[in-house]
Motif scaffolding. Structure first.
Motif, PDB file in Angstrom:
ATOM      1  N   MET A  81       0.821  -1.211   0.000  1.00 40.11           N
ATOM      2  CA  MET A  81       0.000   0.000   0.000  1.00 40.11           C
ATOM      3  C   MET A  81       0.859   1.267   0.000  1.00 40.11           C
ATOM      4  O   MET A  81       0.557   2.239  -0.693  1.00 40.11           O
ATOM      5  N   THR A  82       1.955   1.250   0.770  1.00 40.30           N
ATOM      6  CA  THR A  82       2.794   2.444   0.810  1.00 40.30           C
ATOM      7  C   THR A  82       3.568   2.621  -0.489  1.00 40.30           C
ATOM      8  O   THR A  82       3.918   3.741  -0.858  1.00 40.30           O
ATOM      9  N   THR A  83       3.797   1.532  -1.227  1.00 36.68           N
ATOM     10  CA  THR A  83       4.405   1.639  -2.556  1.00 36.68           C
ATOM     11  C   THR A  83       3.443   2.305  -3.528  1.00 36.68           C
ATOM     12  O   THR A  83       3.812   3.216  -4.283  1.00 36.68           O
ATOM     13  N   ILE A  84       2.183   1.873  -3.510  1.00 30.55           N
ATOM     14  CA  ILE A  84       1.166   2.440  -4.407  1.00 30.55           C
ATOM     15  C   ILE A  84       0.951   3.923  -4.120  1.00 30.55           C
ATOM     16  O   ILE A  84       0.990   4.772  -5.028  1.00 30.55           O
ATOM     17  N   PHE A  85       0.751   4.260  -2.862  1.00 34.04           N
ATOM     18  CA  PHE A  85       0.494   5.654  -2.506  1.00 34.04           C
ATOM     19  C   PHE A  85       1.747   6.516  -2.646  1.00 34.04           C
ATOM     20  O   PHE A  85       1.653   7.713  -2.937  1.00 34.04           O
ATOM     21  N   GLY A  86       2.925   5.919  -2.433  1.00 31.47           N
ATOM     22  CA  GLY A  86       4.164   6.651  -2.648  1.00 31.47           C
ATOM     23  C   GLY A  86       4.335   7.046  -4.098  1.00 31.47           C
ATOM     24  O   GLY A  86       4.778   8.161  -4.421  1.00 31.47           O
ATOM     25  N   PHE A  87       3.957   6.140  -5.013  1.00 29.89           N
ATOM     26  CA  PHE A  87       4.017   6.431  -6.452  1.00 29.89           C
ATOM     27  C   PHE A  87       3.068   7.574  -6.804  1.00 29.89           C
ATOM     28  O   PHE A  87       3.422   8.488  -7.561  1.00 29.89           O
ATOM     29  N   ILE A  88       1.854   7.545  -6.241  1.00 26.66           N
ATOM     30  CA  ILE A  88       0.872   8.604  -6.508  1.00 26.66           C
ATOM     31  C   ILE A  88       1.386   9.951  -6.001  1.00 26.66           C
ATOM     32  O   ILE A  88       1.290  10.975  -6.693  1.00 26.66           O
ATOM     33  N   GLN A  89       1.991   9.952  -4.801  1.00 30.29           N
ATOM     34  CA  GLN A  89       2.428  11.214  -4.211  1.00 30.29           C
ATOM     35  C   GLN A  89       3.686  11.787  -4.853  1.00 30.29           C
ATOM     36  O   GLN A  89       4.016  12.949  -4.618  1.00 30.29           O
ATOM     37  N   MET A  90       4.379  11.000  -5.665  1.00 27.78           N
ATOM     38  CA  MET A  90       5.497  11.571  -6.418  1.00 27.78           C
ATOM     39  C   MET A  90       4.991  12.567  -7.449  1.00 27.78           C
ATOM     40  O   MET A  90       5.691  13.502  -7.826  1.00 27.78           O
ATOM     41  N   TYR A  91       3.755  12.376  -7.904  1.00 26.12           N
ATOM     42  CA  TYR A  91       3.168  13.256  -8.914  1.00 26.12           C
ATOM     43  C   TYR A  91       2.094  14.170  -8.322  1.00 26.12           C
ATOM     44  O   TYR A  91       1.763  15.198  -8.916  1.00 26.12           O
ATOM     45  N   LEU A  92       1.542  13.788  -7.167  1.00 30.57           N
ATOM     46  CA  LEU A  92       0.568  14.621  -6.460  1.00 30.57           C
ATOM     47  C   LEU A  92       1.049  14.800  -5.022  1.00 30.57           C
ATOM     48  O   LEU A  92       0.663  14.031  -4.134  1.00 30.57           O
ATOM     49  N   PRO A  93       1.895  15.806  -4.773  1.00 33.49           N
ATOM     50  CA  PRO A  93       2.477  15.972  -3.429  1.00 33.49           C
ATOM     51  C   PRO A  93       1.458  16.213  -2.322  1.00 33.49           C
ATOM     52  O   PRO A  93       1.754  15.993  -1.147  1.00 33.49           O
ATOM     53  N   LEU A  94       0.265  16.707  -2.676  1.00 28.82           N
ATOM     54  CA  LEU A  94      -0.796  16.985  -1.701  1.00 28.82           C
ATOM     55  C   LEU A  94      -0.350  17.991  -0.638  1.00 28.82           C
ATOM     56  O   LEU A  94      -0.805  17.947   0.503  1.00 28.82           O
ATOM     57  N   GLY A  95       0.553  18.885  -1.015  1.00 29.27           N
ATOM     58  CA  GLY A  95       1.011  19.932  -0.110  1.00 29.27           C
ATOM     59  C   GLY A  95       1.968  19.476   0.979  1.00 29.27           C
ATOM     60  O   GLY A  95       2.316  20.257   1.860  1.00 29.27           O
ATOM     61  N   MET A  96       2.426  18.224   0.913  1.00 35.43           N
ATOM     62  CA  MET A  96       3.285  17.698   1.978  1.00 35.43           C
ATOM     63  C   MET A  96       4.759  18.048   1.767  1.00 35.43           C
ATOM     64  O   MET A  96       5.543  18.033   2.714  1.00 35.43           O
ATOM     65  N   TYR A  97       5.144  18.325   0.519  1.00 42.04           N
ATOM     66  CA  TYR A  97       6.536  18.668   0.236  1.00 42.04           C
ATOM     67  C   TYR A  97       6.601  19.428  -1.081  1.00 42.04           C
ATOM     68  O   TYR A  97       5.624  19.491  -1.831  1.00 42.04           O
TER      69      TYR A  97
END
Length: 360
Positions: A81-97
């Motif tokens: 799950m953290t691999t899947i969401f990590g991949f998504i957040q590389m393109y959608l930072p969601l304001g975290m970084y």
């Protein structure tokens, strides 16, 4: 006119201007770390880290104790799950970084990812081994020495300075967490070795991740660390699953309730991990380790409130000592930082004076 022929007043003026002029430098991670948890962003991610850690911990308890799932399956699902969401957040930072624009990958990219991924996997597996032999409280007590481990590892890997006052302020924090869980202590040599090894790999992972996430030239984003280290961890975890997982038990217990709980747990675990990575960019590894120790004490007391676990005098005393230790750590770190700045300012003035004397 040569420099050596300047009038004495002019030489004195040059000397004063060079020694008194403030030295300018680019803002760096060190400047950001000076604020530490007083930075609004850092404090926000600390709260998020605590919140998602609590969600993950209590859902872990529900999945393992109530639904009686296999712990290896739980660990594997968290990494997936953290691999899947990590991949998504590389393109959608969601304001975290803030995304980093660069051409290609940094040098030794895969070597770094495999190193951090292996330590992540080792921490999970060794933690499960420790829980197999000893009580949760004993594991937490052993992990209370993490700030001390982090001080030495940070010094070796990244050359981080830890003053004498800061060093001694760690003692009540570690002692306090030990007392928080002392009422349930159990000892077993296999469990003790596994818990100590978990401590070491977790500290190595945190310090090395800090080294990668705070680089000046090649800076890794939290999502990159999350995604690529999870992939590396899964590669190592696949053979371990076949060896450690009880396949018959998985088939027997897997249903929609367990599956949905595993998926939700994986989401919580992802945000727990990435908020910890984001926080690393704002604070030093030692402060991060102290925050982790406080988090453990917080979760112990939260479990007492929610599950009605018995509370002893030692538990209450330990909580008070942890609180006092954190306050002492904050003041000690501030004092040591001031001493370091005075020392650096004095050293710079001496160097400038030597340069002027050579020119005269």
């Amino acid at each position: 006119m040569l420099t050596g022929e300047l009038p004495e007043k002019q030489q004195t003026s040059i000397l004063n201007s060079m020694t008194m002029q403030p030295r300018t430098r680019k803002p760096s991670t060190v400047d950001k770390e000076k604020l530490g948890l007083f930075n609004a962003h850092a404090f926000t991610f600390l709260i998020l880290w605590y919140f998602f850690s609590a969600c993950t911990l209590f859902l872990n308890k529900y999945i393992l104790a109530t639904l009686r799932s296999d712990p290896t399956l739980l660990g594997a699902m968290q990494m997936v799950m953290t691999t899947i969401f990590g991949f998504i957040q590389m393109y959608l930072p969601l304001g975290m970084y803030t995304p980093v624009n660069r051409e290609g990958k940094p040098p030794n990219f895969w070597r770094n990812m495999i190193l951090v991924g292996t330590t992540r996997f080792s921490t999970v597996v060794l933690g499960l081994v420790a829980l197999k032999f000893v009580a949760v409280s004993f594991t937490e007590t052993v992990k209370s020495s993490a700030p001390l481990f982090t001080v030495f590892i940070s010094k070796i890997l990244i050359g981080e300075f830890t003053g004498i006052y800061t060093f001694f302020s760690l003692i009540p924090i570690m002692l306090g967490l030990g007392l928080c869980s002392a009422y349930e202590l159990s000892f077993n040599i296999q469990g003790f070795v596994a818990a100590m090894a978990t401590n070491l790999t977790e500290c190595l992972q945190n310090v090395y991740s800090k080294l990668l996430i705070s680089g000046e030239k090649y800076k890794y984003t939290p999502a990159e660390l999350q995604f690529y280290t999870s992939i590396a961890s899964i590669v190592v975890q696949i053979p371990a699953c076949f060896i450690m997982m009880d396949i018959e038990k998985v088939h027997r217990t897997l249903d929609m309730t367990l599956l949905s709980s595993l998926l939700l747990n994986g989401v919580f675990f992802h945000f727990q991990s990435i908020s910890a990575y984001v926080l690393m960019d704002y604070i030093s590894p030692v402060t991060h380790s102290v925050a982790n120790t406080v988090k453990r004490a917080f979760l112990i007391w939260l479990s007492v409130i929610l599950f009605g676990n018995p509370v002893t005098f030692l538990s209450g005393l330990g909580t008070v000592i942890v609180t006092i230790g954190v306050l002492l750590y904050t003041k000690a770190k501030e004092h040591d930082q001031q001493l370091l700045e005075i020392r650096e300012r004095y050293r710079n003035e001496v160097v400038d004076k030597e340069l002027v004397v050579r020119q005269l």
